[in-house]
Structure formats: structure tokens, C-alpha cells
Design a protein around this motif. Structure first.
Motif, PDB file in Angstrom:
ATOM      1  N   PHE A   1     198.938  31.881  79.848  1.00 49.28           N
ATOM      2  CA  PHE A   1     197.813  31.221  80.505  1.00 49.28           C
ATOM      3  C   PHE A   1     198.046  29.716  80.541  1.00 49.28           C
ATOM      4  O   PHE A   1     198.542  29.121  79.581  1.00 49.28           O
ATOM      5  CB  PHE A   1     196.517  31.514  79.752  1.00 49.28           C
ATOM      6  N   SER A   2     197.672  29.124  81.657  1.00 51.21           N
ATOM      7  CA  SER A   2     197.794  27.687  81.810  1.00 51.21           C
ATOM      8  C   SER A   2     196.679  27.208  82.732  1.00 51.21           C
ATOM      9  O   SER A   2     196.351  27.880  83.715  1.00 51.21           O
ATOM     10  CB  SER A   2     199.156  27.329  82.406  1.00 51.21           C
ATOM     11  N   ALA A   3     196.108  26.090  82.403  1.00 51.46           N
ATOM     12  CA  ALA A   3     195.017  25.565  83.216  1.00 51.46           C
ATOM     13  C   ALA A   3     194.980  24.056  83.109  1.00 51.46           C
ATOM     14  O   ALA A   3     195.351  23.480  82.072  1.00 51.46           O
ATOM     15  CB  ALA A   3     193.669  26.146  82.754  1.00 51.46           C
ATOM     16  N   ALA A   4     194.544  23.417  84.183  1.00 52.55           N
ATOM     17  CA  ALA A   4     194.359  21.974  84.148  1.00 52.55           C
ATOM     18  C   ALA A   4     193.125  21.650  83.327  1.00 52.55           C
ATOM     19  O   ALA A   4     192.102  22.318  83.441  1.00 52.55           O
ATOM     20  CB  ALA A   4     194.193  21.434  85.562  1.00 52.55           C
ATOM     21  N   ALA A   5     193.243  20.613  82.506  1.00 53.96           N
ATOM     22  CA  ALA A   5     192.123  20.277  81.631  1.00 53.96           C
ATOM     23  C   ALA A   5     192.085  18.764  81.450  1.00 53.96           C
ATOM     24  O   ALA A   5     193.041  18.049  81.793  1.00 53.96           O
ATOM     25  CB  ALA A   5     192.270  20.970  80.280  1.00 53.96           C
ATOM     26  N   ARG A   6     190.992  18.313  80.936  1.00 49.86           N
ATOM     27  CA  ARG A   6     190.850  16.882  80.673  1.00 49.86           C
ATOM     28  C   ARG A   6     189.891  16.720  79.501  1.00 49.86           C
ATOM     29  O   ARG A   6     189.108  17.637  79.177  1.00 49.86           O
ATOM     30  CB  ARG A   6     190.307  16.145  81.892  1.00 49.86           C
ATOM     31  N   THR A   7     189.986  15.538  78.897  1.00 50.21           N
ATOM     32  CA  THR A   7     189.031  15.240  77.847  1.00 50.21           C
ATOM     33  C   THR A   7     187.719  14.814  78.487  1.00 50.21           C
ATOM     34  O   THR A   7     187.706  14.088  79.489  1.00 50.21           O
ATOM     35  CB  THR A   7     189.541  14.123  76.937  1.00 50.21           C
ATOM     36  N   ALA A   8     186.629  15.304  77.924  1.00 50.95           N
ATOM     37  CA  ALA A   8     185.334  15.030  78.545  1.00 50.95           C
ATOM     38  C   ALA A   8     184.928  13.574  78.403  1.00 50.95           C
ATOM     39  O   ALA A   8     184.216  13.038  79.258  1.00 50.95           O
ATOM     40  CB  ALA A   8     184.268  15.937  77.914  1.00 50.95           C
ATOM     41  N   GLN A   9     185.402  12.903  77.346  1.00 49.57           N
ATOM     42  CA  GLN A   9     184.931  11.540  77.106  1.00 49.57           C
ATOM     43  C   GLN A   9     185.790  10.492  77.812  1.00 49.57           C
ATOM     44  O   GLN A   9     185.276   9.567  78.439  1.00 49.57           O
ATOM     45  CB  GLN A   9     184.902  11.266  75.596  1.00 49.57           C
ATOM     46  N   THR A  10     187.103  10.654  77.715  1.00 46.95           N
ATOM     47  CA  THR A  10     187.980   9.622  78.293  1.00 46.95           C
ATOM     48  C   THR A  10     188.601  10.047  79.611  1.00 46.95           C
ATOM     49  O   THR A  10     189.165   9.210  80.315  1.00 46.95           O
ATOM     50  CB  THR A  10     189.099   9.278  77.303  1.00 46.95           C
ATOM     51  N   GLY A  11     188.547  11.326  79.950  1.00 45.91           N
ATOM     52  CA  GLY A  11     189.074  11.787  81.227  1.00 45.91           C
ATOM     53  C   GLY A  11     190.571  11.931  81.248  1.00 45.91           C
ATOM     54  O   GLY A  11     191.169  12.072  82.318  1.00 45.91           O
ATOM     55  N   GLU A  12     191.251  11.896  80.098  1.00 44.63           N
ATOM     56  CA  GLU A  12     192.700  12.090  80.062  1.00 44.63           C
ATOM     57  C   GLU A  12     193.016  13.509  80.496  1.00 44.63           C
ATOM     58  O   GLU A  12     192.476  14.471  79.933  1.00 44.63           O
ATOM     59  CB  GLU A  12     193.218  11.845  78.641  1.00 44.63           C
ATOM     60  N   VAL A  13     193.867  13.639  81.513  1.00 44.57           N
ATOM     61  CA  VAL A  13     194.162  14.961  82.047  1.00 44.57           C
ATOM     62  C   VAL A  13     195.434  15.504  81.432  1.00 44.57           C
ATOM     63  O   VAL A  13     196.274  14.759  80.919  1.00 44.57           O
ATOM     64  CB  VAL A  13     194.301  14.911  83.582  1.00 44.57           C
ATOM     65  N   GLY A  14     195.563  16.819  81.522  1.00 44.54           N
ATOM     66  CA  GLY A  14     196.729  17.478  80.988  1.00 44.54           C
ATOM     67  C   GLY A  14     196.714  18.946  81.373  1.00 44.54           C
ATOM     68  O   GLY A  14     195.892  19.397  82.165  1.00 44.54           O
ATOM     69  N   VAL A  15     197.624  19.664  80.803  1.00 47.22           N
ATOM     70  CA  VAL A  15     197.749  21.095  81.071  1.00 47.22           C
ATOM     71  C   VAL A  15     197.506  21.842  79.765  1.00 47.22           C
ATOM     72  O   VAL A  15     198.151  21.558  78.754  1.00 47.22           O
ATOM     73  CB  VAL A  15     199.138  21.441  81.639  1.00 47.22           C
ATOM     74  N   LEU A  16     196.583  22.768  79.834  1.00 51.96           N
ATOM     75  CA  LEU A  16     196.222  23.534  78.648  1.00 51.96           C
ATOM     76  C   LEU A  16     197.017  24.838  78.653  1.00 51.96           C
ATOM     77  O   LEU A  16     197.052  25.551  79.655  1.00 51.96           O
ATOM     78  CB  LEU A  16     194.721  23.832  78.657  1.00 51.96           C
ATOM     79  N   ASP A  17     197.635  25.142  77.549  1.00 61.08           N
ATOM     80  CA  ASP A  17     198.418  26.367  77.422  1.00 61.08           C
ATOM     81  C   ASP A  17     197.876  27.197  76.265  1.00 61.08           C
ATOM     82  O   ASP A  17     197.471  26.646  75.229  1.00 61.08           O
ATOM     83  CB  ASP A  17     199.892  26.045  77.163  1.00 61.08           C
TER      84      ASP A  17
END
Lengths: 170, 359
Positions: free
Chosen positions: B178-194
Motif C-alpha cells: 500500500f502506498s498513498a500520498a500524505a502530508r502533515t496536517a500542521q505544516t503541510g509537509e508532503v510525502g508518500v505513506l507506505d
């Protein structure tokens, strides 16, 4: 004769007391035995219709005054007729039969209780329904049948101790 | 004969007296003589009844106690059965209460997504120990399609990977594939969640200098295809970036969802954004080649028939390159396996875009 009347009177009074003091705790399907009617039937079975009418009238009056709240005279009417009918039916049963007193006690108790209930509902208490009268008649008939041997033995002893003489016998 | 007549007379007299008594009792009412006589008789008999009652009460109570013993046993059995029934009912109510809370949470998150949803019940878990999937009781007949996100009241659960007419299989977010685009809710830093096959999951941040603190909530991001609606809660950061390598910043994420207790989920009716086709393949697109100096005359710009011929050749070359890149991308399952041609093809679209958007 007077002694016998007094003894029978005391017996009826004892029956009233037991019926009002002891048997309320010993109900069968919620109904108490009718000891006054049972004594009337047992005495009529042993001593005949005349004794049955006499005892029935007195027992009915005691029931009217001390036991029930129905109109005075209703018990006299029902118990008197019950005593007469049982006394008149006595010749049709074998004197030594053991089941005849039981059958008479059962039939007379069922019919007497049912008649008393029906007349009471007609004359006074309209809340007494047909099903309640039927249940009460069956329960009292069963209870009186169970107590009939005891009442029969007691009455036999009294009759042997204070036998009827003269016109009272049949 | 005389005796029988005497009985009849006495019976008639008794009946007549009885009827008279009944009549008198009715007519006199509560103030009549018979009523008073009944009161006197009751008063006389009452002491006797009381005395006898004191004597026979223990016997009657004993007899009543014997009768009550059977009644108490019967009542005890009845009460035990009733207690068991009530306990069973309480357990059912507890389960219903939990289910109600779950459904309320699902309703809340369905409202948050503002997208059509369908509620489903988890009917089976993965048959394999190395496959983190569940089966739900909705399928194509309910409008479910492959790729749709699945959430529950706590957050992201996974996505649909297999659809049958009346059931679907959900790849859980903790599955390694599983992989999904994600970000931190407070700072908005994006990344890929595995997924990692259990707790915690891993968020690979795109920005090497990103700083994420422990406890920061992680939510889905709509970037990178937009498969998942933005803002679906995923979990919280369990380990910050300062404890990982700065060259490949990764943070561990503890998911909100308890994947061992999935009962009801919601399938969100949304799919990822489709790939945009190349500009060259778009109908009616007016492609104009930017001005290129002529080889024969370096100082002049091309705008005549020669230039048009060269346009056609150049476009044909770029089409070949694009096709190469697409083919290679379709064949490759992951990064790092491409060839040089594929790398060139992947790099070519921005160049084409720059050329297209030119004057």
C-alpha cells in the motif's frame, strides 16, 4: 337431640373459624374450601334430607352473616337446597360405598358453589364473571373432595356419639 | 311418606325464608337490621377468629412456607433465566452501542468527505498471514469500483483492489504494497505513506529539510494522482525526523485505525485523476514550432515552407520518444528498473511543454 344440635352448631362454628383463619393460607388455585357446604353435604349424606335441609339452612345463614358479603339469605337458599338434594339422592347409592360420599361431595360442591356464584353475580356482585365462577366451582369441588374423608370421619363420630332419634331420621 | 312431606315443607320454608331475607336485605340497605346483625355476628366471631388465628397461624405459616418453598424454587429458576436473558440482552445492547458509535463516526467522516459513500460491513479477513486485506459486503452492484478509498470513523483504512458484484476486497493501509500520498496536517509537509505489514507505517517526506514532530497528525493528500480525498486522518507521527537520516527523511506513523477490529467501513465514491494525454494527441491543438535559426542562414529565422517541413520531422521524432517512454513506463513496475530510453522519455514531456507554451 339438643346435645347433637349444639355439637353440630359448634362444628359449623369451628368450620367458619377454620375457613376464615386457617385456609386463607392454604388455598388451592387461589380458592379456599367451603367447609360449611362440605359439612352440609356430609351430614345430608349420612343422616338424610331432613338433616341436610336443617344443617344447610343454619350453615347458609352462618355463611351469610360471617363469611360472605353477599345478600343475607343467599347461603340459606343454596345450602338448604343442596342439603335436601344430597339427602334425597342418598337412597340411590350403596350404604357401604366408599366412592359415593366422595362423588356426592364433589358434585354438590361444584354445583353449590356455581349456583352461589351465579346468584351472587346476579343479585349483588356484577364483577363475578362466568369464568371465575367456573374456576371457583372446580377448585372448591376439588378441595372439598379432598377434605371429604376427614369431614366424613368426623361426622360419623358425632353421629355415633349423638345419634338422631325419632322424626329426624330417614 | 310423612318424612318426605316434612322435608318438602321444611325446604319450602327454608326457601321462603331465604327469599324473604334476600328481599329484606336488599330493601333495608346498609342501615337495615340484617346488616346490623351481620355486624354483631362479625364482632362476636372476631375474638374467636383472632384466638384461633394465633393458634393456627404457625401451622398456616408453616404450610404456607412449604408451599412457598416450591414457589421460591420455581421463582428462583424463573429469575435465573430472566437474569441470563437480561445479561444476553445487555451484551447485545453493548454490541449495538458500539456499532452505533461506529456508524455515527462513519456518518461523520462521510459528511466530511462531501462525496457519495456506501457503508459496508467487513465480512472476512485475509486468508493469508502475509496479506493485509479484508472483504466487505458491497461490490459492483453498489457502485464500488477498483481504486476507491475505504475509511472508517477513525480514518484511512485502505483502498479497493478487487470488485465482485456483491463483495469487494480492500487492501489495508498497513499492507507493504500500500502506498498513498500524505502530508502533515500542521505544516503541510508532503510525502508518500507506505505500509509495513503492521504498526507503525512509514512516511517518506519529499523535502529533505522537513521537520516533523512526534505527535503531528498525518492526513491524506490529494496530490500524486489524487486517489484519496485530501484530509482523511491517517495517524500520528511516532518518531520525528531528527532521529532518521537527513538524506532520506522518514517518519514512523502510528495509524488511528485499529486494523484488528474493523467492523464497518465506508467506501468513498471517488477515483484518482486520470492521466492527462500528451498535447500532441489532443484534437484541435494548434502546435507551432518555436523559431529556429536556419542552418543555411544562421542570422535568419525560419518561417517558410522549409521550416514547415522540418516541423513535421521534428514532431515525428518526438512522438517516437513519447511512445518509448509510455511503453517503458507501462512495462516497469517500479523505479530504478528503467532504461536510458525510458529516462529520456520521462524527461521529454517537460521539454515538450516548454516548447509548446512558447510563442
Amino acid at each position: 337431640m339438643i346435645a347433637r344440635a349444639v355439637v353440630v352448631g359448634l362444628l359449623l362454628l369451628a368450620a367458619v373459624v377454620l375457613q376464615t383463619a386457617l385456609f386463607p393460607a392454604l388455598t388451592l388455585f387461589g380458592f379456599r374450601p367451603d367447609l360449611l357446604l362440605l359439612l352440609t353435604v356430609v351430614l345430608a349424606t349420612r343422616d338424610g334430607a331432613l338433616a341436610g335441609v336443617r344443617v344447610g339452612a343454619v350453615a347458609g345463614l352462618m355463611a351469610d352473616l360471617l363469611v360472605s358479603s353477599s345478600p343475607v339469605g343467599l347461603g340459606v337458599f343454596v345450602y338448604g337446597i343442596a342439603g335436601a338434594l344430597v339427602g334425597w339422592s342418598r337412597p340411590y347409592f350403596a350404604p357401604t360405598s366408599l366412592t359415593a360420599p366422595l362423588l356426592l361431595a364433589a358434585a354438590a360442591s361444584v354445583l353449590g358453589t356455581a349456583a352461589y356464584g351465579v346468584l351472587a353475580s346476579l343479585l349483588a356482585d356484577e364483577r363475578v364473571g362466568a369464568s371465575l365462577v367456573l374456576q371457583g366451582a372446580i377448585a372448591v369441588g376439588l378441595y372439598n373432595t379432598l377434605l371429604a374423608p376427614v369431614a366424613g370421619a368426623l361426622v360419623r363420630r358425632i353421629s355415633e356419639a349423638f345419634p338422631l332419634r325419632g322424626a329426624g331420621t330417614e | 311418606m310423612f318424612q318426605r312431606r316434612r322435608v318438602r315443607l321444611l325446604l319450602a320454608l327454608v326457601v321462603a325464608v331465604a327469599i324473604a331475607l334476600v328481599t329484606v336485605d336488599f330493601r333495608s340497605g346498609d342501615d337495615g337490621g340484617l346488616h346490623r346483625l351481620r355486624g354483631v355476628a362479625t364482632s362476636v366471631l372476631r375474638p374467636i377468629q383472632d384466638g384461633v388465628g394465633v393458634i393456627v397461624r404457625p401451622f398456616s405459616d408453616g404450610a404456607g412456607a412449604v408451599g412457598d418453598l416450591f414457589a421460591v424454587r420455581s421463582e428462583n429458576r424463573e429469575l435465573r433465566a430472566r437474569v441470563e436473558a437480561l445479561e444476553e440482552r445487555r451484551r447485545v445492547l453493548d454490541d449495538l452501542e458500539r456499532e452505533n458509535a461506529e456508524l455515527r463516526d462513519l456518518l461523520a467522516i462521510a459528511d466530511r468527505t462531501e462525496l457519495p459513500t456506501v457503508t459496508a460491513r467487513v465480512v472476512a479477513l485475509a486468508p493469508s498471514n502475509f496479506e493485509w486485506t479484508v472483504t466487505i459486503d458491497v461490490g459492483a452492484l453498489d457502485g464500488v469500483e477498483r481504486g476507491m478509498p475505504v475509511v472508517d470513523g477513525d480514518g484511512l483504512v485502505g483502498r479497493i483492489i478487487q470488485v465482485t458484484p456483491n463483495a469487494s476486497r480492500v487492501l489495508l493501509a498497513i499492507d507493504p504494497s500500500f502506498s498513498a500520498a500524505a502530508r502533515t496536517a500542521q505544516t503541510g509537509e508532503v510525502g508518500v505513506l507506505d505500509g509495513r505489514g503492521g504498526d507503525p507505517m512509514v512516511l517518506r517526506l519529499l523535502d529533505p529539510a522537513a521537520v516533523v514532530d512526534v505527535g503531528d497528525p498525518i492526513v491524506t493528500s490529494s496530490y500524486q494522482g489524487g486517489v484519496f480525498p485530501a484530509g482523511i486522518p491517517i495517524g500520528t507521527v511516532a518518531q520525528g525526523t531528527e532521529e532518521t537520516s537527513p538524506l532520506a527523511p522518514e517518519v514512523q506513523v502510528n495509524p488511528y485505525v485499529d486494523f484488528t477490529r474493523l467492523h464497518h467501513v465506508v467506501v468513498v465514491f471517488t477515483t484518482g485523476v486520470e492521466d492527462i494525454p500528451p498535447f500532441e494527441g489532443t484534437d484541435g491543438f494548434d502546435f507551432r514550432r518555436p523559431p529556429v535559426p536556419s542552418l543555411r542562414d544562421p542570422g535568419a529565422t525560419d518561417g517558410g515552407e522549409d521550416g514547415e517541413d522540418e516541423d513535421g520531422e521534428g514532431q515525428g521524432d518526438e512522438d517516437d520518444g513519447a511512445e518509448d517512454g509510455e511503453d517503458q513506463g507501462a512495462e516497469d513496475d517500479g523505479p530504478g528498473t528503467g532504461t536510458d530510453e525510458a529516462d529520456d522519455a520521462q524527461a521529454s514531456p517537460p521539454l515538450r511543454g516548454a516548447a509548446v507554451t512558447g510563442p
